[in-house]
Scaffold this active site. Structure first.
Site, PDB file in Angstrom:
ATOM      1  N   SER A   1     -59.976  11.372  52.015  1.00 44.71           N
ATOM      2  CA  SER A   1     -59.117  12.274  52.608  1.00 44.71           C
ATOM      3  C   SER A   1     -59.780  13.625  52.576  1.00 44.71           C
ATOM      4  O   SER A   1     -59.363  14.616  53.668  1.00 44.71           O
ATOM      5  CB  SER A   1     -58.028  12.501  51.862  1.00 44.71           C
ATOM      6  OG  SER A   1     -57.161  11.280  51.784  1.00 44.71           O
TER       7      SER A   1
ATOM      8  N   CYS B   1     -49.465   9.522  51.789  1.00 43.66           N
ATOM      9  CA  CYS B   1     -50.428  10.569  52.212  1.00 43.66           C
ATOM     10  C   CYS B   1     -50.404  10.466  53.692  1.00 43.66           C
ATOM     11  O   CYS B   1     -49.667  10.544  54.543  1.00 43.66           O
ATOM     12  CB  CYS B   1     -51.603  10.685  51.734  1.00 43.66           C
ATOM     13  SG  CYS B   1     -52.436  12.166  52.057  1.00 43.66           S
TER      14      CYS B   1
ATOM     15  N   HIS C   1     -49.501  11.247  46.242  1.00 43.86           N
ATOM     16  CA  HIS C   1     -50.064  10.126  45.766  1.00 43.86           C
ATOM     17  C   HIS C   1     -49.623   9.441  44.403  1.00 43.86           C
ATOM     18  O   HIS C   1     -49.937   9.772  43.440  1.00 43.86           O
ATOM     19  CB  HIS C   1     -51.705  10.550  45.493  1.00 43.86           C
ATOM     20  CG  HIS C   1     -52.389  10.979  46.759  1.00 43.86           C
ATOM     21  ND1 HIS C   1     -53.123   9.919  47.450  1.00 43.86           N
ATOM     22  CD2 HIS C   1     -52.507  12.121  47.401  1.00 43.86           C
ATOM     23  CE1 HIS C   1     -53.696  10.401  48.297  1.00 43.86           C
ATOM     24  NE2 HIS C   1     -53.260  11.784  48.425  1.00 43.86           N
TER      25      HIS C   1
ATOM     26  N   GLU D   1     -50.581   6.956  43.151  1.00 43.95           N
ATOM     27  CA  GLU D   1     -51.579   6.445  42.462  1.00 43.95           C
ATOM     28  C   GLU D   1     -52.136   7.379  41.654  1.00 43.95           C
ATOM     29  O   GLU D   1     -53.360   7.211  40.755  1.00 43.95           O
ATOM     30  CB  GLU D   1     -52.724   5.592  43.309  1.00 43.95           C
ATOM     31  CG  GLU D   1     -53.721   6.281  44.270  1.00 43.95           C
ATOM     32  CD  GLU D   1     -53.085   6.968  45.132  1.00 43.95           C
ATOM     33  OE1 GLU D   1     -53.830   8.071  45.889  1.00 43.95           O
ATOM     34  OE2 GLU D   1     -51.832   7.208  45.663  1.00 43.95           O
TER      35      GLU D   1
END
Length: 381
Positions: A76, A273, A355, A357
């Site tokens: 990203s 995202c 996020h 994760e």
């Protein structure tokens, strides 16, 4: 105010005094200086501790205190020069590649306030500077990163370049399809289980796959432009997850088309995202560019219809502005009121801007993977 070296003697060189490093071996080297130049001509000079080559991109800042190995390998950040606001970087070195979020560094450059060249951590395999030089990523130690961050907050994220002896032109990564640059090109499979999730790789962090595999899911990762509904697709799947990724979501046209077709077919679909923005666009919503983005590990996301606030990891410069028809806001950012998640009123389509994760950051929202899998398996009410 003078800084001292490890022997306690005052530094006599004004240049070394500016570097302010506490590492004696690094100070013993002949210093090389470069500059971060912003598109409006503002210039910040600093000492190099990475690759000594020019690089250009969008200058952004991240306020996370830890997690620089994960941040640097997060796709990203592709096309961006990353400023870390926490003053101490490099102190725990670089871990084994298996703990990275991709197999290489994605940032175009790194700016820190205080670089430590003597890491101390049992998992460290090399110093941060060595890693940056190996991957040809320039990095500068600029003492007043607070001033730089305040400047970006006031004027917005702007183009910049790290230069040494030779100048280069500015480069705007948001005019390029960065997803096509960072996405994998092969279909890959991880894990085993009765449930199969197709992961559209727009620059996916490895911990997305790890999180799903830990929940006994078979994950098949496909490139961003892979047609899941073509006759050439030789595997079945129960749900679709659109990953994180860099840049302007409107550039990922083929991924948007795939998600639009998935929703027409009623396939449970989740976005993370950039995937949140892609799902929104596919459903008829719209996105816009934030002034300076959200890049940290402490972004507060308020769950709508409740009093719950989750502390989340985020890394994005675009956001969802217009919600698609039949979708409701699921989460809202407590700092600026921007959208942090949407979900369909009756169908299994939803996405989050943050996020779940983590990697790095809090794992408070890992339950969203369970929420997704319940809908994939038809276990929810």
């Amino acid at each position: 105010m003078h800084n001292t070296n490890t022997s306690g003697n005052l530094l006599e060189s004004p240049q070394l005094e500016e570097s302010g490093t506490s590492n004696q071996s690094w100070q013993a080297e002949t210093p090389v200086y470069g500059a971060l130049v912003l598109e409006d001509g503002t210039r910040f000079e600093g000492r190099s501790f990475g690759y000594q080559g020019a690089s250009a991109g969008e200058v952004v800042f991240c306020t996370g205190m830890v997690g620089y190995p994960e941040a640097l390998t997060d796709a990203s950040f592709a096309g961006q020069i990353l400023t870390m606001t926490f003053p101490l970087m490099g102190n725990y070195g670089v871990p084994d590649e298996s703990l990275w979020e991709d197999d290489k560094i994605h940032v175009s450059g790194l700016i820190v306030s205080n670089y430590v060249d003597t890491p101390s951590h049992p998992q460290s395999k090399m110093s941060l500077g060595e890693w940056l030089r190996r991957e040809k990523v320039p990095a500068l130690e600029i003492k007043d990163t607070r001033l730089l961050t305040q400047y970006i907050r006031t004027h917005g994220a702007m183009l910049g370049k790290i230069v040494f002896d030779e100048d280069i032109p500015f480069y705007d990564p948001n005019t390029e399809n960065l997803v096509a640059r960072v996405s994998g090109t092969e279909v890959q499979q991880h894990g085993e289980g009765e449930t199969t999730i197709a992961l559209i790789d727009c620059g996916a962090k490895r911990n997305i796959v790890r999180s799903l595999v830990a929940k006994h899911v078979r994950v098949i990762t496909v490139p961003w432009d892979y047609d899941l509904f073509s006759p050439e697709c030789d595997f079945d799947f129960d749900g679709i997850l659109i990953s994180n990724g860099p840049g302007n979501p409107k550039m990922a046209d083929k991924a948007i088309a795939t998600v639009r077709e998935a929703m027409k077919r009623g396939i449970p679909t989740m976005g993370i995202c950039l995937g949140h923005q892609i799902l929104s666009l596919a459903a008829g919503g719209d996105t816009y560019k934030l002034k300076f983005g959200h890049r940290s590990q402490n972004q507060p996301a308020l769950m709508q219809g409740s009093k719950r606030c989750y502390i989340t990891t985020q890394n994005h410069g675009f956001a969802v502005g217009t919600l698609p028809q039949d979708f409701d806001a699921w989460f809202i950012n407590a700092n600026d009121g921007s959208n942090e998640g949407i979900r369909h009123r009756s169908l299994p389509f939803f996405s989050v801007q943050f996020h779940p994760e983590a990697a790095p950051g809090p794992e408070d929202t890992d339950w969203i993977f369970d929420y997704f899998l319940e809908r994939v398996r038809g276990e929810h009410e």
